[in-house]
Design a protein around this motif. Structure first.
Motif, PDB file in Angstrom:
ATOM      1  N   THR A 136      25.926  42.310  34.663  1.00 17.11           N
ATOM      2  CA  THR A 136      26.394  43.701  34.708  1.00 17.11           C
ATOM      3  C   THR A 136      27.452  43.901  35.786  1.00 17.11           C
ATOM      4  OG1 THR A 136      24.543  44.184  36.167  1.00 17.11           O
ATOM      5  CG2 THR A 136      24.254  44.657  33.838  1.00 17.11           C
ATOM      6  N   LEU A 137      27.059  43.731  37.036  1.00 19.40           N
ATOM      7  CA  LEU A 137      27.964  44.129  38.116  1.00 19.40           C
ATOM      8  C   LEU A 137      29.141  43.173  38.262  1.00 19.40           C
ATOM      9  CD1 LEU A 137      25.348  45.213  40.779  1.00 19.40           C
ATOM     10  CD2 LEU A 137      26.640  46.619  39.189  1.00 19.40           C
ATOM     11  N   ILE A 138      28.830  41.888  38.356  1.00 17.38           N
ATOM     12  CA  ILE A 138      29.906  40.956  38.682  1.00 17.38           C
ATOM     13  C   ILE A 138      30.850  40.792  37.503  1.00 17.38           C
ATOM     14  CG2 ILE A 138      30.395  38.600  39.390  1.00 17.38           C
ATOM     15  CD1 ILE A 138      27.761  38.661  40.914  1.00 17.38           C
ATOM     16  N   LYS A 139      30.283  40.501  36.346  1.00 19.39           N
ATOM     17  CA  LYS A 139      31.154  40.350  35.173  1.00 19.39           C
ATOM     18  C   LYS A 139      31.857  41.663  34.870  1.00 19.39           C
ATOM     19  CE  LYS A 139      29.949  36.139  33.281  1.00 19.39           C
ATOM     20  NZ  LYS A 139      28.516  35.792  33.296  1.00 19.39           N
ATOM     21  N   GLY A 140      31.138  42.761  35.078  1.00 24.22           N
ATOM     22  CA  GLY A 140      31.723  44.067  34.790  1.00 24.22           C
ATOM     23  C   GLY A 140      32.937  44.347  35.654  1.00 24.22           C
ATOM     24  N   SER A 141      32.783  44.126  36.965  1.00 23.94           N
ATOM     25  CA  SER A 141      33.940  44.474  37.803  1.00 23.94           C
ATOM     26  C   SER A 141      35.048  43.447  37.627  1.00 23.94           C
ATOM     27  CB  SER A 141      33.547  44.622  39.271  1.00 23.94           C
ATOM     28  OG  SER A 141      32.545  43.742  39.621  1.00 23.94           O
ATOM     29  N   ARG A 142      34.682  42.218  37.286  1.00 23.93           N
ATOM     30  CA  ARG A 142      35.724  41.231  37.019  1.00 23.93           C
ATOM     31  C   ARG A 142      36.543  41.673  35.804  1.00 23.93           C
ATOM     32  NH1 ARG A 142      33.252  35.529  36.684  1.00 23.93           N
ATOM     33  NH2 ARG A 142      32.774  35.956  38.854  1.00 23.93           N
ATOM     34  N   TRP A 143      35.819  42.150  34.799  1.00 24.39           N
ATOM     35  CA  TRP A 143      36.506  42.619  33.601  1.00 24.39           C
ATOM     36  C   TRP A 143      37.404  43.815  33.940  1.00 24.39           C
ATOM     37  CZ3 TRP A 143      36.305  47.372  31.068  1.00 24.39           C
ATOM     38  CH2 TRP A 143      36.946  47.398  29.821  1.00 24.39           C
TER      39      TRP A 143
END
Lengths: 228, 471, 502
Positions: free
Chosen positions: A155-162
């Motif tokens: 959620t958080l890491i992949k989300g903000s990377r996206w």
């Protein structure tokens, strides 16, 4: 609590965390000792000794001061509202035999827990391992820390990377640059081939704008001073 | 209280030692750096332990512990100002050293454990090529942690808060050529930053409401329920009734501040939702785990909650949140800890769970119990870690418990101390008689939770049962 | 009239540039490029150091806490326009930043710039004159001339000594700034016609038309927007920031230092010098818009920075984020916010300048800015790693460094005006840790994987001369920020007074 267990048979393919680095590097493993475990040097044992002293006696020594008569000890540093009687109530409970179980319960649970641990790790060696193997989903969940790392990663890491990628590639490059400078360039190119010379003559164009502006400004001044 | 010079020495000398060890390692060498840092911190440790004993048991201004009536002998804080830091309008923050019961206890814990860890590292890190750097970081940590606990305003507290975060980052990633420590270091720093997000907003909210970031005016305004006019709000009101807008909501000011500050505490003290960095932090050298990730830094959150106890006394929902988060962490860490194989991670989860205890004690209003447990926990948890480090050292850096064993045969002394640590942590002792340190403090917490549940504090009963079952 | 110290500071570099050109014209004939050596750089360095010393003298002559503008010089020029110079606390600090960074960037150029050295040094000295002029000018027209003229040497620096895509980068730079300048020029002309003067002090007292309830019919609104367009490009604010990463990537190291260190500050300076005092009602009216743009800039740029593979681009985006704090602080309209914003400008000048130098150090050795090409530098360059760590932490806003003071004060100020804005900015602080630590970890930590790095050397004396003063400044201002606050207090309060004074 299992460090004093007998030498359990290690699973050679045990996969957990970082076992492939933990034991063969850490920068200072060029010990000159053999493979035998050995006692640590005295500089390491002194702190252990001092801390053991603290671990045994600090509680008993400071119980009265810090907890029982805590109010005087902590003074203004800790504040309790007038209706907070928690510490008082403990004193009252101590005198009331009907609450005696409250004081004994932790000890009972501790002893039971200790016995289970002894049973698991000392007496019945395989028990722990079997528990782990047959533990099912609950054990898997515990072993994987309730999957917190995985959930945060998705959620958080992949989300903000996206988000970062999107802002950069779509926001900056496609939208802002696309409609902004690149769009203007394209429009200029499309509209007039001659003006695309801006690409190389930009500096002079800019200077031209400034000089032109100065001229206009001068003209206005002139007009104003003449007009007055 | 000790003479002022001694206090200055305790707090500032470790910072100086860190500078010397860090910048002059070329000239004084590894050994020089080790001597300077260990000597300084060790001396500071001795001084601050003397200070604690003086404060507790003797001297003219000591607290007489026997036969004191409740409410008597309130020891006020002494503040030794050092220098103006930030002075903009009402926003005033000085560099200062605050000496009161809280900081005396914390100073004693920090410097004594740190001094011992410095000494221990002489052996543990004996073969490391970067010893000067290691000792410099250790002393830097000690200095920033001391600045944290002796702050007299929220901004210096934040300095210490971030400073220990930096030291923790540097020490977790001490073996910088490897991936795992590096990743763990970043994870720790960033997770803490998420907590600091709350802490920073909490400080801003404090300033918005009180127009000051200094502890004294803020906390005494709450104690006296003074009439104040918050910045940006026109109306005056009694502190405990002020409601401030935050994002889309109107929230009672103390609840808002309480929750935001606690988010900071959750990050630093590895509480549920923000706990993920602590187990990974075990990638650092074991002395670091003992000092930072067991005895001192992770307890900063508990310290903060106790320090601003007036806020939580009048913020029942924020306090309930602390109880709940603390209790959930205690049970969560206990379940996960059971299923781990890495000896250091097991102890790390145990720390997590003990911190949960401290929080739920603070949440139900038994700040004394929380601080008392913090105090005793520091010793037995540091002992466990250093004992584990000794086993790891003896086993040539094997950390998987399944591959250990036979410690008794080869490491009798280490074994004995580990046993003491374990017995202390599970809190063995006879009620009303005597026991190991953990017994007193842990039972104090559980009793507090029960007592609180009698008077109807939210979640206290829940916390009580969790406390017992996770014991 | 006293000795015109401000003119001396401003035009000393220009005089140096002229002298260097003269000497070259006399001693060399055409095509002297091969004969050129670093002597011309040293000559330029002497002039810029002299300027720095003169600016110290100026500081000594400046009465801290004094009211209004000081050291004023005025010479009638043309009609109502006069050459008028004067400084207040805010401009004094920014002038010192300029005179400090220019010699540092010249030192950094030793050895890394090899072609057309004379032109290079002359560009920098001319640029320095223009930059100082911007901060000294007390006449709108004089300000405008310096403000716009300063771009020409920057164009040349990027366009001649820049990287492969320098044409595209300077073209983008040109388009954006042209847009802003045109609007601002129109506004300057209007203001002159309306107020009948271009004296900044007089303009501050003049009330430009404002009607409550119908902002879009008020001239102030349009004047505000015209100035804002120019300053927003310069700062740069989202969404007119995309020129900055390209310009930084293509510019030579020293160019980036000046660009990030000083040129961006002109935008923030302009907002405080013109927008707040001269268009107070419009400033209040547009506060929400500026807050939204600032928070977007902080969060957006931080996230984008995280995804960059080019070290300079990453730091450029981080600059965008950090300048977001400046606008946030200024438009909080609180003393704390404005003081924080001025401080943040100064602090960012030191930190980002230093970070570009840090990148320059490895670029000079490896000729690549790709993060992937590095890794494990700490094994070969321990001193470099330590300095890099210091500036990384300063950029992350660690207390004890100057980065923290600016960030926390601007956020505290913004919190009073809008908790949303402060919360958004605080979110950006989390991301700043993510991208800076990722950058540091990938370049400095780890094993040396690229064989080309095996022989890389640690920082040399020249680089230490550049970096150590900046490191010292970052720490000093982090621990004793009041050195700055005492100087800037009066000017910040004055800007706010004019805002509230109506």
């Amino acid at each position: 609590m299992t460090f004093h267990g007998p030498r359990a048979e290690p699973d050679p393919h045990a996969s957990h965390g970082h076992d492939d680095q933990a034991h063969d590097d850490h920068g200072h493993d060029d010990h000159h000792h053999g493979g035998e475990p050995h006692e640590s040097p005295i500089v390491m044992l002194i702190p252990l000794f001092v801390l053991s002293f603290g671990a045994i006696f600090a509680g008993g020594m400071f119980y009265d001061a810090m907890f029982h008569h805590g109010e005087a000890f902590w003074g203004d540093a800790i504040y309790r509202a007038a209706d907070n009687h928690v510490i008082h109530d403990i004193d009252k409970m101590k005198k009331d035999p009907s609450y005696a179980w409250v004081f004994w319960a932790p000890l009972v649970v501790t002893v039971i827990g200790f016995l289970i641990a002894v049973l698991t790790y000392l007496i019945n060696r395989g028990f722990g391992a079997r528990l782990a193997k047959g533990g099912g989903p609950l054990h898997a969940m515990f072993e994987n820390k309730w999957f917190f790392d995985e959930i945060y990663d998705v959620t958080l890491i992949k989300g903000s990377r996206w988000l970062g990628d999107t802002f950069w590639k779509v926001g900056d490059k496609k939208l802002i640059d696309g409609f902004g400078p690149d769009g203007v360039t394209a429009a200029v190119k499309w509209g007039s081939r001659r003006l695309s010379a801006m690409h190389t003559g930009y500096l002079y164009h800019y200077a031209f704008v400034i000089i032109g502006a100065a001229l206009i400004f001068g003209a206005i001044l002139f007009w104003r001073s003449g007009g007055l | 209280m000790l003479p002022e010079n001694a206090i200055y020495f305790i707090v500032l000398a470790p910072g100086l030692a860190a500078l010397i060890a860090g910048l002059m390692q070329k000239f004084i060498g590894d050994r020089g750096a080790m001597v300077v840092t260990t000597g300084t911190v060790g001396l500071a440790g001795i001084l601050s332990v003397i200070q604690l004993f003086n404060y507790t048991f003797g001297g003219a201004d000591a607290v007489h512990t026997v036969g004191v009536e409740h409410g008597a002998a309130h020891a006020a804080a002494t503040v030794l100002p050092l220098m103006t830091w930030i002075d903009v309008g009402q926003f005033q923050a000085d560099w200062a050293i605050r000496v009161d019961a809280l900081s005396i206890v914390m100073m004693a814990v920090i410097t004594s454990v740190s001094g011992l860890v410095h000494l221990y590292s002489w052996g543990y890190m004996a073969d490391d090529p970067h010893r000067a750097r290691f000792f410099s970081y250790l002393s830097l940590f000690t200095f920033t942690m001391l600045m944290l606990v002796t702050a007299d305003n929220f901004i210096q507290l934040f300095f210490g808060w971030e400073g220990v975060g930096l030291a923790s980052y540097l020490l977790i990633g001490f073996w910088y050529t490897k991936d795992a420590p590096n990743d763990a270091a970043i994870k720790a720093f960033v997770t803490n930053r998420v907590g600091d997000f709350g802490l920073a907003l909490g400080i801003m909210a404090v300033f918005l409401v009180f127009g000051s970031v200094e502890f004294e005016p803020v906390l005494s305004a709450i104690k006296e329920n003074a009439e104040i006019v918050p910045l940006a709000l026109a109306e005056a009101g009694a502190v405990r009734d002020i409601v401030v807008p935050f994002l889309a909501w109107d929230i009672p000011a103390l609840e808002l501040i309480g929750v935001l500050l606690f988010i900071g505490a959750m990050g630093k003290s590895a509480q549920f939702f923000l706990h993920v960095w602590l187990p990974d932090a075990m990638e650092g050298p074991t002395p670091v785990s003992a000092l930072i990730h067991a005895a001192t830094m992770v307890t900063a959150g508990v310290y903060l909650v106790c320090l601003v106890s007036p806020i939580y006394e009048y913020a029942p929902y924020a306090a309930a949140m602390i109880t709940l988060v603390g209790a959930v962490t205690a049970i969560y860490a206990a379940t996960v800890g059971m299923a781990q194989n890495d000896i250091k991670r097991v102890i790390a989860y145990s720390t997590c769970s003990q911190l949960g205890y401290m929080f739920f004690a603070a949440g139900v209003g038994a700040y004394e119990a929380a601080m008392f447990h913090l105090f005793t926990h520091a010793f037995f948890k540091a002992l466990l870690f250093l004992g584990a480090g000794s086993v790891i050292h003896g086993h040539h850096h094997e950390q998987d418990m399944r591959r250990m064993g036979g410690a008794w045969k080869y490491q009798k002394f280490t074994y004995a101390t580990m046993l003491i640590g374990t017995v202390a942590i599970i809190g063995l002792g006879m009620p009303h008689v005597w026991g190991f340190s953990g017994f007193f403090s842990k039972d104090a917490i559980i009793e507090s939770a029960f007592a609180a549940s009698l008077v109807g504090v939210d979640f206290a009963q829940f916390a009580f049962w969790i406390g017992i079952s996770a014991a | 009239m006293d000795f015109p110290i401000l003119s001396a500071v401003t035009f000393l570099p220009l005089a140096g540039a002229v002298l260097i050109l003269l000497v070259r014209a006399l001693t060399h004939s055409q095509s002297s490029e091969e004969v050129e050596d670093n002597r011309v750089l040293y000559a330029g360095l002497i002039f810029s150091v002299a300027t720095f010393l003169v600016s110290i003298v100026m500081l000594l002559g400046f009465e801290i806490g004094g009211e209004g503008y000081q050291l004023v010089e005025e010479v009638a020029w043309y009609g109502d326009i006069s050459y008028k110079m004067g400084v207040d606390g805010m401009s004094v600090t920014l002038i010192l930043l300029t005179t400090l960074l220019t010699p540092i960037s010249l030192v950094a150029s030793i050895g890394s710039i090899k072609t057309r050295l004379t032109e290079y040094v002359v560009s920098f000295l001319v640029l320095e004159t223009f930059m100082i002029g911007v901060f000294c000018a007390l006449d709108l027209v004089v300000f405008y001339v310096f403000f716009e003229a300063g771009l020409i040497p920057m164009f040349i620096i990027i366009g001649v000594w820049g990287g492969i895509d320098r044409i595209y980068a300077s073209f983008k730079f040109f388009l954006y700034t042209l847009l802003g300048s045109l609007f601002m020029l129109a506004a300057v002309v209007y203001m002159y016609l309306a107020a009948g003067t271009s004296d900044i002090v007089a303009l501050e007292a003049y009330r430009f038309g404002w009607q409550d309830g119908s902002p879009w019919a008020s001239p102030q609104t349009w004047l505000f927007l015209a100035f804002f367009a120019s300053f927003a490009v310069k700062l740069p604010m989202w969404p007119v920031h995309t020129w900055l990463p390209d310009a930084h990537v293509q510019a030579p190291t020293a160019g980036s230092v000046i660009l990030a260190g000083v040129l961006l500050k002109m935008g923030g300076y302009g907002l405080l010098r013109f927008s707040l005092p001269m268009f107070p009602e419009a400033s209040l009216f547009f506060q929400p818009m500026v807050f939204v743009l600032s928070v977007i800039a902080i969060v957006y740029a931080s996230l984008v920075a995280w995804r960059q593979t080019d070290m300079k681009k990453l730091i450029a985006y981080s600059s965008v984020a950090h300048m977001g704090f400046v606008t946030l602080g200024i438009f909080s309209f609180t003393e704390i916010g404005v003081q924080g914003a001025v401080f943040q400008m100064l602090s960012h000048g030191l930190i980002s300048g230093a970070l570009f130098l840090i990148v320059g150090v490895v670029y000079d050795r490896m000729h690549t800015r790709e993060i992937e090409a590095y890794g494990g530098l700490v094994n070969k360059m321990p001193i470099y790693a330590a300095l890099f760590m210091l500036f990384t932490m300063a950029n992350v806003g660690l207390p004890g460094t100057s980065g923290f003071v600016g960030e926390i004060l601007t956020m505290v100020g913004a919190f009073q005006a809008s908790t949303w804005a402060a919360a958004g900015a605080a979110l950006g602080v989390i991301f700043s840790a993510v991208y800076m630590l990722t950058l540091y970890r990938r370049t400095v930590f780890g094993e040396v994987t690229n064989p080309a790095l095996e022989t890389i050397e640690d920082t040399n004396t020249k680089e230490l001369i550049c970096l150590v003063p900046l490191a010292a400044g970052t720490l000093l201002l982090g621990v004793m920020p009041n050195l700055v606050f005492d100087v800037t207090r009066e000017s910040s309060l004055r800007a706010l007074q004019m805002l509230g004074g109506g």
